[in-house]
Design a protein around this motif. Structure first.
Motif, mmCIF file in Angstrom:
data_model
loop_
_atom_site.group_PDB
_atom_site.id
_atom_site.type_symbol
_atom_site.label_atom_id
_atom_site.label_comp_id
_atom_site.label_asym_id
_atom_site.label_seq_id
_atom_site.Cartn_x
_atom_site.Cartn_y
_atom_site.Cartn_z
ATOM 1 N N VAL A 129 41.657 109.778 -31.757
ATOM 2 C CA VAL A 129 42.909 109.124 -32.147
ATOM 3 C C VAL A 129 43.990 110.173 -32.402
ATOM 4 O O VAL A 129 45.155 110.002 -32.020
ATOM 5 N N TYR A 130 43.594 111.293 -33.006
ATOM 6 C CA TYR A 130 44.557 112.395 -33.220
ATOM 7 C C TYR A 130 45.073 112.893 -31.862
ATOM 8 O O TYR A 130 46.288 113.021 -31.650
ATOM 9 N N ALA A 131 44.154 113.170 -30.934
ATOM 10 C CA ALA A 131 44.546 113.675 -29.613
ATOM 11 C C ALA A 131 45.435 112.668 -28.889
ATOM 12 O O ALA A 131 46.390 113.049 -28.201
ATOM 13 N N ALA A 132 45.139 111.379 -29.068
ATOM 14 C CA ALA A 132 45.949 110.347 -28.404
ATOM 15 C C ALA A 132 47.376 110.336 -28.971
ATOM 16 O O ALA A 132 48.355 110.222 -28.215
ATOM 17 N N THR A 133 47.503 110.487 -30.283
ATOM 18 C CA THR A 133 48.866 110.509 -30.858
ATOM 19 C C THR A 133 49.611 111.753 -30.386
ATOM 20 O O THR A 133 50.824 111.720 -30.178
ATOM 21 N N LYS A 134 48.884 112.852 -30.197
ATOM 22 C CA LYS A 134 49.546 114.080 -29.749
ATOM 23 C C LYS A 134 49.903 114.000 -28.258
ATOM 24 O O LYS A 134 50.889 114.580 -27.811
ATOM 25 N N ALA A 135 49.085 113.250 -27.485
ATOM 26 C CA ALA A 135 49.449 112.993 -26.084
ATOM 27 C C ALA A 135 50.744 112.191 -26.048
ATOM 28 O O ALA A 135 51.624 112.430 -25.208
ATOM 29 N N ALA A 136 50.873 111.265 -26.980
ATOM 30 C CA ALA A 136 52.110 110.470 -27.058
ATOM 31 C C ALA A 136 53.303 111.389 -27.355
ATOM 32 O O ALA A 136 54.401 111.181 -26.823
ATOM 33 N N VAL A 137 53.079 112.421 -28.149
ATOM 34 C CA VAL A 137 54.173 113.349 -28.470
ATOM 35 C C VAL A 137 54.702 114.010 -27.191
ATOM 36 O O VAL A 137 55.909 114.194 -27.026
ATOM 37 N N TYR A 138 53.770 114.361 -26.266
ATOM 38 C CA TYR A 138 54.208 114.948 -24.992
ATOM 39 C C TYR A 138 55.154 113.990 -24.264
ATOM 40 O O TYR A 138 56.210 114.367 -23.767
ATOM 41 N N ASN A 139 54.730 112.724 -24.202
ATOM 42 C CA ASN A 139 55.499 111.786 -23.389
ATOM 43 C C ASN A 139 56.769 111.304 -24.076
ATOM 44 O O ASN A 139 57.769 111.027 -23.405
ATOM 45 N N LEU A 140 56.745 111.191 -25.389
ATOM 46 C CA LEU A 140 57.980 110.846 -26.117
ATOM 47 C C LEU A 140 58.999 111.969 -25.911
ATOM 48 O O LEU A 140 60.193 111.723 -25.703
ATOM 49 N N THR A 141 58.503 113.207 -25.941
ATOM 50 C CA THR A 141 59.390 114.363 -25.743
ATOM 51 C C THR A 141 60.044 114.298 -24.357
ATOM 52 O O THR A 141 61.262 114.462 -24.219
ATOM 53 N N ARG A 142 59.221 114.027 -23.348
ATOM 54 C CA ARG A 142 59.763 113.972 -21.974
ATOM 55 C C ARG A 142 60.741 112.808 -21.817
ATOM 56 O O ARG A 142 61.813 112.950 -21.212
ATOM 57 N N SER A 143 60.377 111.650 -22.351
ATOM 58 C CA SER A 143 61.208 110.453 -22.170
ATOM 59 C C SER A 143 62.529 110.567 -22.930
ATOM 60 O O SER A 143 63.599 110.256 -22.393
ATOM 61 N N TRP A 144 62.446 111.001 -24.184
ATOM 62 C CA TRP A 144 63.683 111.133 -24.976
ATOM 63 C C TRP A 144 64.601 112.195 -24.380
ATOM 64 O O TRP A 144 65.820 112.080 -24.453
ATOM 65 N N ALA A 145 64.000 113.222 -23.771
ATOM 66 C CA ALA A 145 64.829 114.252 -23.120
ATOM 67 C C ALA A 145 65.652 113.622 -22.005
ATOM 68 O O ALA A 145 66.828 113.948 -21.814
ATOM 69 N N LYS A 146 65.029 112.701 -21.277
ATOM 70 C CA LYS A 146 65.761 112.028 -20.181
ATOM 71 C C LYS A 146 66.883 111.154 -20.736
ATOM 72 O O LYS A 146 67.917 110.985 -20.112
ATOM 73 N N GLU A 147 66.668 110.583 -21.929
ATOM 74 C CA GLU A 147 67.688 109.706 -22.513
ATOM 75 C C GLU A 147 68.797 110.487 -23.215
ATOM 76 O O GLU A 147 69.962 110.083 -23.202
ATOM 77 N N ALA A 164 53.369 118.849 -31.372
ATOM 78 C CA ALA A 164 52.243 118.259 -30.640
ATOM 79 C C ALA A 164 50.975 119.020 -31.039
ATOM 80 O O ALA A 164 50.848 119.518 -32.173
ATOM 81 N N SER A 165 50.065 119.161 -30.127
ATOM 82 C CA SER A 165 48.833 119.938 -30.323
ATOM 83 C C SER A 165 48.229 120.055 -28.933
ATOM 84 O O SER A 165 48.380 119.142 -28.109
ATOM 85 N N GLU A 166 47.524 121.167 -28.679
ATOM 86 C CA GLU A 166 46.911 121.300 -27.353
ATOM 87 C C GLU A 166 45.932 120.156 -27.092
ATOM 88 O O GLU A 166 45.685 119.802 -25.941
ATOM 89 N N SER A 167 45.407 119.552 -28.174
ATOM 90 C CA SER A 167 44.476 118.426 -27.989
ATOM 91 C C SER A 167 45.165 117.261 -27.288
ATOM 92 O O SER A 167 44.503 116.419 -26.678
ATOM 93 N N GLY A 168 46.488 117.218 -27.357
ATOM 94 C CA GLY A 168 47.244 116.148 -26.710
ATOM 95 C C GLY A 168 47.164 116.200 -25.191
ATOM 96 O O GLY A 168 47.346 115.190 -24.511
ATOM 97 N N SER A 169 46.899 117.389 -24.642
ATOM 98 C CA SER A 169 46.732 117.454 -23.183
ATOM 99 C C SER A 169 45.261 117.604 -22.811
ATOM 100 O O SER A 169 44.863 117.283 -21.701
ATOM 101 N N GLU A 170 44.453 118.092 -23.750
ATOM 102 C CA GLU A 170 43.051 118.399 -23.434
ATOM 103 C C GLU A 170 42.074 117.304 -23.835
ATOM 104 O O GLU A 170 40.958 117.243 -23.335
ATOM 105 N N GLY A 171 42.466 116.459 -24.822
ATOM 106 C CA GLY A 171 41.492 115.569 -25.454
ATOM 107 C C GLY A 171 40.660 116.380 -26.428
ATOM 108 O O GLY A 171 40.688 117.624 -26.396
ATOM 109 N N SER A 172 39.951 115.728 -27.333
ATOM 110 C CA SER A 172 39.178 116.489 -28.307
ATOM 111 C C SER A 172 38.012 115.655 -28.847
ATOM 112 O O SER A 172 38.217 114.548 -29.360
ATOM 113 N N GLU A 173 36.816 116.208 -28.708
ATOM 114 C CA GLU A 173 35.621 115.505 -29.178
ATOM 115 C C GLU A 173 35.695 115.271 -30.689
ATOM 116 O O GLU A 173 35.937 116.204 -31.451
#
Ligand SMILES: NC(=O)c1ccc[n+]([C@@H]2O[C@H](COP(=O)([O-])OP(=O)(O)OC[C@H]3O[C@@H](n4cnc5c(N)ncnc54)[C@H](O)[C@@H]3O)[C@@H](O)[C@H]2O)c1
Length: 272
Positions: free
Chosen positions: A164-182, A151-160
């Motif tokens: 689009v990079y920060a948004a893809t890294k935010a997705a990494v956070y949630n894919l990680t959480r969701s796949w962990a549940k599966e 991921a990248s810290e920009s995924g939770s912080e956003g980045s000026e």
């Protein structure tokens, strides 16, 4: 047996030909894992695999892999099974960053559909294709496994200038959480690593820095100051090896109860 006990484990590292991916390949090879250096840069991947053999001994291969192509990812998995018979660790590291503004009144550096699609395709779709292909093999083998997403810290912080990079890294956070549940029920752990500002890699190219300072209306000197002190409590950029060490720990059973979370490695710059 070493403390991490990763000897003989099979690890695929995407984007392993350079920068952080290469450091992760080195870290895992140093503790005895067998590495598959998977990168769209065929020659770079080959070179990295050769360097691993030279430096650490052991068996390592390379694959010319485009993470955005299912056929290419399937071929990467098949090459790994042909060479080593299993996949124990999947490190989804390949990623790109192209700074752009949502709206640039001067019309110079605006986010285009083409750039959006390119960044999402590599950083997000690529992660999905590799995780799915690796998880299928891990579940079938029945011995568990670990998927580690960069991921990248920009995924939770956003980045000026890097939305689009920060948004893809935010997705990494949630894919990680969701796949962990599966995947938890299959004993496949899914974790992420979120680096902050690191020592330079190919990602921090001249073109990247030029576009980023433009989007922020600052000078290159001002941007580089940020790499060192200002916002980083430890007062320095992170070393690639420091992120690689975290990946090695997460790949090992020493972190057996860490699952569905993203570890921040930013020298205290951010907490998330
Ligand atoms: N460098 C940093 O400061 C930093 C900070 C936070 C997160 N990260 C993340 O770390 C990861 C690696 O970044 P880096 O700084 O080492 O960059 P890098 O440019 O040095 O390495 C990226 C690698 O990915 C490969 N790659 C690009 N497109 C690919 C594709 N379609 N298929 C397969 N491989 C492809 C490149 O050939 C390259 O070897 C990225 O996910 C990045 O977002 C880096």
């Amino acid at each position: 047996m070493s403390w991490l006990n990763l000897e003989g484990k099979v690890a695929i590292v995407t984007g392993g030909a350079s920068g952080l991916g290469k450091a992760v390949c080195e870290g895992l090879a140093e503790v005895g894992a067998k590495i598959v250096v998977a990168d769209i840069d065929k020659e770079g991947a080959k070179q990295t695999a050769a360097e691993l053999k030279e430096k650490f001994g052991g068996e390592h291969i390379s694959t010319a892999t485009d993470v955005t192509s299912k056929a290419s990812v399937d071929a990467m998995i098949q090459a790994t099974l042909d060479a080593f018979g299993s996949v124990n660790i999947m490190v989804n590291n390949a990623g790109i960053n192209i700074p752009r503004l949502l709206v640039d009144p001067a019309g110079k550096e605006e986010l285009t559909e083409e750039i959006w699609d390119k960044v999402v395709s590599i950083n997000q779709k690529g992660l999905f294709l590799c995780a799915q292909a690796a998880a299928r093999v891990m579940i079938k083998a029945g011995n568990g496994g670990v998927i580690i997403n960069m991921a990248s810290e920009s995924g939770s912080e956003g980045s000026e200038g890097q939305s689009v990079y920060a948004a893809t890294k935010a997705a990494v956070y949630n894919l990680t959480r969701s796949w962990a549940k599966e995947l938890g029920k299959h004993n496949v752990r899914v974790v992420g690593v979120a680096p902050g500002i690191l020592e330079p890699t190919a990602l921090r190219s001249e073109e990247y820095e030029r576009a980023l300072v433009y989007t922020r209306g600052i000078t290159i000197e001002k941007l580089r100051e940020r790499y060192k002190k200002a916002a980083i409590p430890l007062g320095r950029s992170g070393k690639l090896s420091e992120v690689a060490n975290t990946v090695c720990f997460l790949a090992s059973d020493r972190s057996a109860y860490i699952h569905g979370t993203v570890i921040n490695v930013s020298g205290g710059k951010t907490r998330a």
